[in-house]
Design a protein around this motif. Structure first.
Motif, PDB file in Angstrom:
ATOM      1  N   LEU A  12     -32.130  24.936 -63.496  1.00 43.23           N
ATOM      2  CA  LEU A  12     -31.425  23.811 -64.098  1.00 43.23           C
ATOM      3  C   LEU A  12     -32.400  22.650 -64.173  1.00 43.23           C
ATOM      4  CD1 LEU A  12     -28.816  22.426 -65.108  1.00 43.23           C
ATOM      5  CD2 LEU A  12     -28.324  21.841 -62.719  1.00 43.23           C
ATOM      6  N   HIS A  13     -32.670  22.148 -65.389  1.00 41.85           N
ATOM      7  CA  HIS A  13     -33.533  20.988 -65.593  1.00 41.85           C
ATOM      8  C   HIS A  13     -32.645  19.828 -66.028  1.00 41.85           C
ATOM      9  CE1 HIS A  13     -37.326  23.621 -66.584  1.00 41.85           C
ATOM     10  NE2 HIS A  13     -36.720  23.959 -65.462  1.00 41.85           N
ATOM     11  N   HIS A  14     -32.596  18.764 -65.225  1.00 44.29           N
ATOM     12  CA  HIS A  14     -31.743  17.630 -65.556  1.00 44.29           C
ATOM     13  C   HIS A  14     -32.163  16.437 -64.711  1.00 44.29           C
ATOM     14  CE1 HIS A  14     -28.100  15.705 -67.109  1.00 44.29           C
ATOM     15  NE2 HIS A  14     -27.903  15.216 -65.895  1.00 44.29           N
ATOM     16  N   ALA A  15     -32.026  15.244 -65.272  1.00 42.96           N
ATOM     17  CA  ALA A  15     -32.235  13.983 -64.556  1.00 42.96           C
ATOM     18  C   ALA A  15     -33.592  13.940 -63.851  1.00 42.96           C
ATOM     19  CB  ALA A  15     -31.111  13.742 -63.548  1.00 42.96           C
ATOM     20  N   GLY A  16     -34.623  14.464 -64.519  1.00 42.19           N
ATOM     21  CA  GLY A  16     -35.959  14.426 -63.945  1.00 42.19           C
ATOM     22  C   GLY A  16     -36.136  15.334 -62.750  1.00 42.19           C
ATOM     23  N   GLN A  17     -35.302  16.376 -62.647  1.00 41.84           N
ATOM     24  CA  GLN A  17     -35.373  17.305 -61.526  1.00 41.84           C
ATOM     25  C   GLN A  17     -35.336  18.746 -62.035  1.00 41.84           C
ATOM     26  OE1 GLN A  17     -32.458  16.110 -58.308  1.00 41.84           O
ATOM     27  NE2 GLN A  17     -32.040  14.532 -59.831  1.00 41.84           N
ATOM     28  N   ARG A  18     -35.802  19.645 -61.158  1.00 41.59           N
ATOM     29  CA  ARG A  18     -35.758  21.078 -61.429  1.00 41.59           C
ATOM     30  C   ARG A  18     -35.142  21.773 -60.211  1.00 41.59           C
ATOM     31  NH1 ARG A  18     -39.537  23.726 -64.488  1.00 41.59           N
ATOM     32  NH2 ARG A  18     -40.221  24.915 -62.648  1.00 41.59           N
ATOM     33  N   LEU A  19     -34.042  22.454 -60.457  1.00 39.82           N
ATOM     34  CA  LEU A  19     -33.352  23.192 -59.404  1.00 39.82           C
ATOM     35  C   LEU A  19     -33.362  24.667 -59.773  1.00 39.82           C
ATOM     36  CD1 LEU A  19     -31.508  23.079 -56.816  1.00 39.82           C
ATOM     37  CD2 LEU A  19     -29.570  23.043 -58.427  1.00 39.82           C
ATOM     38  N   TRP A  32     -36.210  22.976 -55.273  1.00 44.27           N
ATOM     39  CA  TRP A  32     -35.643  21.706 -55.710  1.00 44.27           C
ATOM     40  C   TRP A  32     -36.808  20.736 -55.808  1.00 44.27           C
ATOM     41  CZ3 TRP A  32     -32.832  17.492 -52.507  1.00 44.27           C
ATOM     42  CH2 TRP A  32     -32.353  16.500 -53.378  1.00 44.27           C
ATOM     43  N   GLN A  33     -37.039  20.247 -57.039  1.00 42.87           N
ATOM     44  CA  GLN A  33     -38.239  19.462 -57.325  1.00 42.87           C
ATOM     45  C   GLN A  33     -37.900  18.227 -58.142  1.00 42.87           C
ATOM     46  OE1 GLN A  33     -40.176  22.535 -59.605  1.00 42.87           O
ATOM     47  NE2 GLN A  33     -41.352  23.293 -57.852  1.00 42.87           N
ATOM     48  N   ARG A  34     -38.704  17.202 -57.950  1.00 47.74           N
ATOM     49  CA  ARG A  34     -38.690  16.034 -58.839  1.00 47.74           C
ATOM     50  C   ARG A  34     -39.864  16.129 -59.790  1.00 47.74           C
ATOM     51  NH1 ARG A  34     -38.209  10.263 -56.110  1.00 47.74           N
ATOM     52  NH2 ARG A  34     -37.633   9.697 -58.235  1.00 47.74           N
ATOM     53  N   ASP A  35     -39.601  15.825 -61.051  1.00 46.11           N
ATOM     54  CA  ASP A  35     -40.686  15.782 -62.028  1.00 46.11           C
ATOM     55  C   ASP A  35     -41.550  14.557 -61.768  1.00 46.11           C
ATOM     56  OD1 ASP A  35     -39.780  18.062 -63.310  1.00 46.11           O
ATOM     57  OD2 ASP A  35     -38.506  16.928 -64.688  1.00 46.11           O
ATOM     58  N   THR A  36     -42.830  14.779 -61.568  1.00 48.16           N
ATOM     59  CA  THR A  36     -43.775  13.687 -61.368  1.00 48.16           C
ATOM     60  C   THR A  36     -45.006  13.951 -62.211  1.00 48.16           C
ATOM     61  OG1 THR A  36     -44.767  14.815 -59.465  1.00 48.16           O
ATOM     62  CG2 THR A  36     -42.995  13.251 -59.003  1.00 48.16           C
ATOM     63  N   PRO A  38     -48.949  14.434 -62.282  1.00 53.48           N
ATOM     64  CA  PRO A  38     -48.973  15.338 -63.441  1.00 53.48           C
ATOM     65  C   PRO A  38     -48.150  16.597 -63.250  1.00 53.48           C
ATOM     66  CG  PRO A  38     -50.896  15.713 -62.079  1.00 53.48           C
ATOM     67  CD  PRO A  38     -50.104  14.638 -61.380  1.00 53.48           C
ATOM     68  N   GLY A  39     -47.412  16.762 -62.152  1.00 53.24           N
ATOM     69  CA  GLY A  39     -46.700  18.018 -61.895  1.00 53.24           C
ATOM     70  C   GLY A  39     -45.323  17.773 -61.334  1.00 53.24           C
ATOM     71  N   ALA A  40     -44.928  18.584 -60.346  1.00 52.50           N
ATOM     72  CA  ALA A  40     -43.615  18.468 -59.723  1.00 52.50           C
ATOM     73  C   ALA A  40     -43.782  18.322 -58.219  1.00 52.50           C
ATOM     74  CB  ALA A  40     -42.760  19.687 -60.047  1.00 52.50           C
ATOM     75  N   LEU A  41     -42.905  17.530 -57.603  1.00 48.48           N
ATOM     76  CA  LEU A  41     -42.931  17.310 -56.167  1.00 48.48           C
ATOM     77  C   LEU A  41     -41.777  18.090 -55.540  1.00 48.48           C
ATOM     78  CD1 LEU A  41     -43.963  15.780 -53.628  1.00 48.48           C
ATOM     79  CD2 LEU A  41     -42.339  13.961 -54.220  1.00 48.48           C
ATOM     80  N   ASP A  42     -42.097  18.984 -54.611  1.00 44.71           N
ATOM     81  CA  ASP A  42     -41.072  19.763 -53.933  1.00 44.71           C
ATOM     82  C   ASP A  42     -40.360  18.899 -52.901  1.00 44.71           C
ATOM     83  OD1 ASP A  42     -41.251  22.645 -54.860  1.00 44.71           O
ATOM     84  OD2 ASP A  42     -43.355  22.265 -54.348  1.00 44.71           O
ATOM     85  N   LEU A  43     -39.027  18.858 -52.985  1.00 40.47           N
ATOM     86  CA  LEU A  43     -38.210  18.140 -52.012  1.00 40.47           C
ATOM     87  C   LEU A  43     -37.820  19.053 -50.856  1.00 40.47           C
ATOM     88  CD1 LEU A  43     -36.095  16.334 -54.679  1.00 40.47           C
ATOM     89  CD2 LEU A  43     -37.747  15.248 -53.172  1.00 40.47           C
ATOM     90  N   TRP A  44     -37.645  20.322 -51.134  1.00 38.16           N
ATOM     91  CA  TRP A  44     -37.458  21.344 -50.119  1.00 38.16           C
ATOM     92  C   TRP A  44     -38.624  22.325 -50.200  1.00 38.16           C
ATOM     93  CZ3 TRP A  44     -31.655  22.601 -51.511  1.00 38.16           C
ATOM     94  CH2 TRP A  44     -30.843  21.549 -51.052  1.00 38.16           C
ATOM     95  N   ARG A  45     -38.845  23.078 -49.137  1.00 32.18           N
ATOM     96  CA  ARG A  45     -39.923  24.057 -49.136  1.00 32.18           C
ATOM     97  C   ARG A  45     -39.751  25.033 -50.296  1.00 32.18           C
ATOM     98  NH1 ARG A  45     -39.495  28.259 -44.371  1.00 32.18           N
ATOM     99  NH2 ARG A  45     -37.497  28.472 -45.439  1.00 32.18           N
TER     100      ARG A  45
END
Length: 304
Positions: A12-19, A32-36, A38-45
């Motif tokens: 699911l890609h929404h609100a600047g996040q990837r789940l 579970w990631q935030r779009d940053t 140049p890439g994505a930041l993992d919020l969980w492992r």
């Protein structure tokens, strides 16, 4: 969707996040990631692709959390034997929802849901229907886990979430709690205390690196946060039902292994082996058709 040899990640890609969810691997979360840039930041492992729930980003705890001792439990005069359900673990742990495949659906653009009906899995007495819902928001994510009892006779239920967080050198955890259950080597609770061992007190913030902690905290306010100064990020966790009671009567678990790149902080509805504790704290007896829910709100904050 992304497929591995045996499991498909539903994205699911929404609100600047990837789940990314793994319905066939115990209804778990892969990413579970935030779009940053140049890439994505993992919020969980992030999940590494191994078919082991203990390597995923998070998984649901249903219809109970953590360990049950004494080979099972007795409810209203009936004894229910329970078998260990994980290799190397002498006690049944974390329910049985994490051991079964779930069905997935997307009811809205910002939402993914997974559903399960379980009836007597591995000889367990539970017949229930469970639902997980993930809603991505501009400022984070709303997460729901609920279970409805379908069996003819009442049973005690509990819920929890098992997120794993990346452990950076400067990462810290803060949680308003009142006490902790100490344990033996197995590790089942033995003594409750309000005198925290050194480096175990999360009230003013504590390091997530250090000696082993695999224990339940009591008197949780329902709110906590994790700081990653290296990323300029704070992640808030809030369980609204606990906060609304205003009694600081919630429960949470901390797993801080002495080595490795992750730790776990788990919001749960009851402490370890509550089935054999006086008053069965946090467990809720459900009659046929009754539902127990756990909602968790995750919110981002930028650190100055």
């Amino acid at each position: 969707m992304t497929s591995t040899a045996t499991h498909t990640i539903h994205w699911l890609h929404h609100a600047g996040q990837r789940l990314g969810l793994l319905p066939t691997l115990g209804g778990s979360v892969a990413h579970w990631q935030r779009d940053t840039a140049p890439g994505a930041l993992d919020l969980w492992r992030p999940w590494g692709g191994v078919a082991d729930l203990y390597t995923t980003a998070s998984f649901p705890l249903v219809p109970w959390s953590n360990r049950i001792g004494q080979g099972g439990f007795t409810h209203q005069g009936t004894t229910h034997p329970m078998r260990p359900n994980r290799a190397g673990e002498p006690y049944p742990i974390h329910g049985d929802g994490w051991l079964q495949p779930w069905a997935i659906r997307q009811p809205r653009l910002d939402t993914l849901e997974m559903a399960l009906e379980s009836n007597g899995f591995d000889g367990n007495p539970y017949h229930y229907r469970a639902l997980q819902r993930f809603v991505l928001r501009e400022d984070g994510m709303d997460q729901l886990l609920e279970v409805t009892h379908l069996g003819p006779d009442s049973l005690p239920y509990g819920l929890g979430q098992h997120p794993a967080f990346l452990r950076t050198p400067q990462a810290r955890l803060q949680a308003a709690v009142q006490g902790v259950w100490l344990s033996g080597a197995d590790p089942m609770p033995t003594v409750h205390t309000t005198n925290f061992p050194p480096s175990w007190d999360p009230r003013a913030g504590m390091a997530v690196s250090g000696s082993l902690i695999d224990n339940a905290y009591t008197g949780w306010s329902g709110e906590s946060h994790i700081d990653w100064p290296e990323h300029g990020l704070r992640l808030h966790m809030r369980e609204p039902a606990v906060v609304a009671r205003g009694k600081s009567d919630g429960f949470c678990l901390l797993y801080r292994p002495p080595q490795g790149q992750h730790f776990c902080f788990e919001p749960v509805t009851h402490p370890i082996d509550a089935f054999h504790a006086e008053g069965q704290p946090g467990l809720q007896v459900l009659q046929t058709g009754q539902t127990l829910s756990q909602r968790v709100e995750w919110r981002f904050e930028t650190l100055a």
